[in-house]
Scaffold this motif. Structure first.
Motif, PDB file in Angstrom:
ATOM      1  N   HIS A  56       0.862  -1.118   0.150  1.00 52.81           N
ATOM      2  CA  HIS A  56      -0.029   0.281  -0.010  1.00 52.81           C
ATOM      3  C   HIS A  56       0.861   1.117   0.072  1.00 52.81           C
ATOM      4  O   HIS A  56       0.460   2.322  -0.553  1.00 52.81           O
ATOM      5  CB  HIS A  56      -0.994   0.112   1.422  1.00 52.81           C
ATOM      6  CG  HIS A  56      -2.039   1.344   1.281  1.00 52.81           C
ATOM      7  ND1 HIS A  56      -1.623   2.384   1.955  1.00 52.81           N
ATOM      8  CD2 HIS A  56      -3.003   1.234   0.541  1.00 52.81           C
ATOM      9  CE1 HIS A  56      -2.588   3.110   1.857  1.00 52.81           C
ATOM     10  NE2 HIS A  56      -3.552   2.611   1.273  1.00 52.81           N
ATOM     11  N   ALA A  60       1.063   4.045  -2.798  1.00 50.40           N
ATOM     12  CA  ALA A  60       0.674   5.506  -2.653  1.00 50.40           C
ATOM     13  C   ALA A  60       1.769   6.421  -3.290  1.00 50.40           C
ATOM     14  O   ALA A  60       1.366   7.320  -3.604  1.00 50.40           O
ATOM     15  CB  ALA A  60       0.384   5.689  -1.066  1.00 50.40           C
ATOM     16  N   GLU A  63       0.715   7.329  -6.527  1.00 48.60           N
ATOM     17  CA  GLU A  63      -0.611   7.967  -6.667  1.00 48.60           C
ATOM     18  C   GLU A  63      -1.708   6.726  -7.219  1.00 48.60           C
ATOM     19  O   GLU A  63      -2.532   6.907  -7.976  1.00 48.60           O
ATOM     20  CB  GLU A  63      -0.684   9.156  -7.514  1.00 48.60           C
ATOM     21  CG  GLU A  63       0.047  10.080  -6.957  1.00 48.60           C
ATOM     22  CD  GLU A  63       0.024  11.281  -7.821  1.00 48.60           C
ATOM     23  OE1 GLU A  63      -0.041  11.221  -9.013  1.00 48.60           O
ATOM     24  OE2 GLU A  63       0.492  12.538  -7.326  1.00 48.60           O
ATOM     25  N   SER A  65      -4.271   3.196  -5.470  1.00 48.26           N
ATOM     26  CA  SER A  65      -4.687   2.744  -4.369  1.00 48.26           C
ATOM     27  C   SER A  65      -5.019   1.309  -4.677  1.00 48.26           C
ATOM     28  O   SER A  65      -5.343   1.016  -5.824  1.00 48.26           O
ATOM     29  CB  SER A  65      -6.064   3.513  -4.041  1.00 48.26           C
ATOM     30  OG  SER A  65      -5.875   4.878  -4.024  1.00 48.26           O
ATOM     31  N   THR A  67      -7.418  -2.452  -3.491  1.00 50.32           N
ATOM     32  CA  THR A  67      -8.667  -2.983  -2.600  1.00 50.32           C
ATOM     33  C   THR A  67      -8.226  -4.597  -2.822  1.00 50.32           C
ATOM     34  O   THR A  67      -7.866  -4.954  -3.822  1.00 50.32           O
ATOM     35  CB  THR A  67      -9.869  -2.412  -2.879  1.00 50.32           C
ATOM     36  OG1 THR A  67     -10.866  -3.167  -1.862  1.00 50.32           O
ATOM     37  CG2 THR A  67     -10.394  -2.746  -4.135  1.00 50.32           C
ATOM     38  N   ILE A  82      -6.001  -2.675  -8.417  1.00 47.66           N
ATOM     39  CA  ILE A  82      -5.368  -1.370  -8.117  1.00 47.66           C
ATOM     40  C   ILE A  82      -5.755  -0.318  -9.199  1.00 47.66           C
ATOM     41  O   ILE A  82      -5.883  -0.628 -10.131  1.00 47.66           O
ATOM     42  CB  ILE A  82      -3.871  -1.763  -8.262  1.00 47.66           C
ATOM     43  CG1 ILE A  82      -3.566  -2.711  -7.377  1.00 47.66           C
ATOM     44  CG2 ILE A  82      -3.022  -0.488  -8.429  1.00 47.66           C
ATOM     45  CD1 ILE A  82      -2.111  -3.303  -7.576  1.00 47.66           C
ATOM     46  N   SER A  84      -5.641   3.921 -10.248  1.00 47.52           N
ATOM     47  CA  SER A  84      -4.926   5.269 -10.197  1.00 47.52           C
ATOM     48  C   SER A  84      -5.714   6.351  -9.714  1.00 47.52           C
ATOM     49  O   SER A  84      -7.132   6.492  -9.837  1.00 47.52           O
ATOM     50  CB  SER A  84      -4.541   5.546 -11.740  1.00 47.52           C
ATOM     51  OG  SER A  84      -4.037   7.063 -11.615  1.00 47.52           O
ATOM     52  N   ASP A  85      -5.074   7.055  -8.769  1.00 52.80           N
ATOM     53  CA  ASP A  85      -6.056   8.198  -7.991  1.00 52.80           C
ATOM     54  C   ASP A  85      -6.464   9.209  -8.931  1.00 52.80           C
ATOM     55  O   ASP A  85      -7.723   9.816  -8.802  1.00 52.80           O
ATOM     56  CB  ASP A  85      -5.256   8.667  -6.849  1.00 52.80           C
ATOM     57  CG  ASP A  85      -4.815   7.705  -5.863  1.00 52.80           C
ATOM     58  OD1 ASP A  85      -5.576   6.749  -5.680  1.00 52.80           O
ATOM     59  OD2 ASP A  85      -3.866   8.182  -5.014  1.00 52.80           O
TER      60      ASP A  85
END
Length: 122
Positions: A56, A60, A63, A65, A67, A82, A84-85
């Motif tokens: 994680h 991060a 950039e 995230s 789950t 996964i 991208s933010d």
């Protein structure tokens, strides 16, 4: 890339730009990475939590995230999504993620593919 759940091209072409944007279609399509990891030896719940925290943190920094997780302890396999933010996951970024996971000593195998973030997974 899974294309079996995609809306038909004919229907997408009948939409105007605003509709395509609202529905995340055509030029507004977003991609995520579906990653399946197999561990060399099963991890305890605590070891898996440490591994996931390290992953994680690495994500991060780029950039990204994630789950997902594993079903039972000891953990022999995990499945992650996964995203991208700020943008879609690119094939180059997917290759970087896969290479980083394969380089870890705990990971025996890693399968990764791109999937449509709105219509492909599930």
């Amino acid at each position: 890339m899974r294309l079996d759940k995609q809306p038909s091209n004919r229907w997408v072409q009948s939409l105007n730009r605003r509709q395509r944007k609202k529905l995340y279609l055509a030029e507004f399509q977003e991609w995520l990475a579906v990653v399946k990891v197999g561990f060399a030896s099963p991890l305890s719940e605590a070891d898996f939590a440490l591994w996931a925290d390290d992953l994680h943190q690495w994500l991060a920094e780029r950039e990204l995230s994630m789950t997902g997780g594993a079903d039972a302890s000891p953990v022999s396999e995990a499945e992650l999504m996964i995203v991208s933010d700020f943008d879609s996951v690119t094939p180059e970024l997917l290759a970087e993620i896969r290479a980083a996971l394969v380089a870890q000593p705990q990971v025996a195998k890693c399968d990764a593919e791109l999937d449509d973030a709105w219509y492909g997974w599930g």
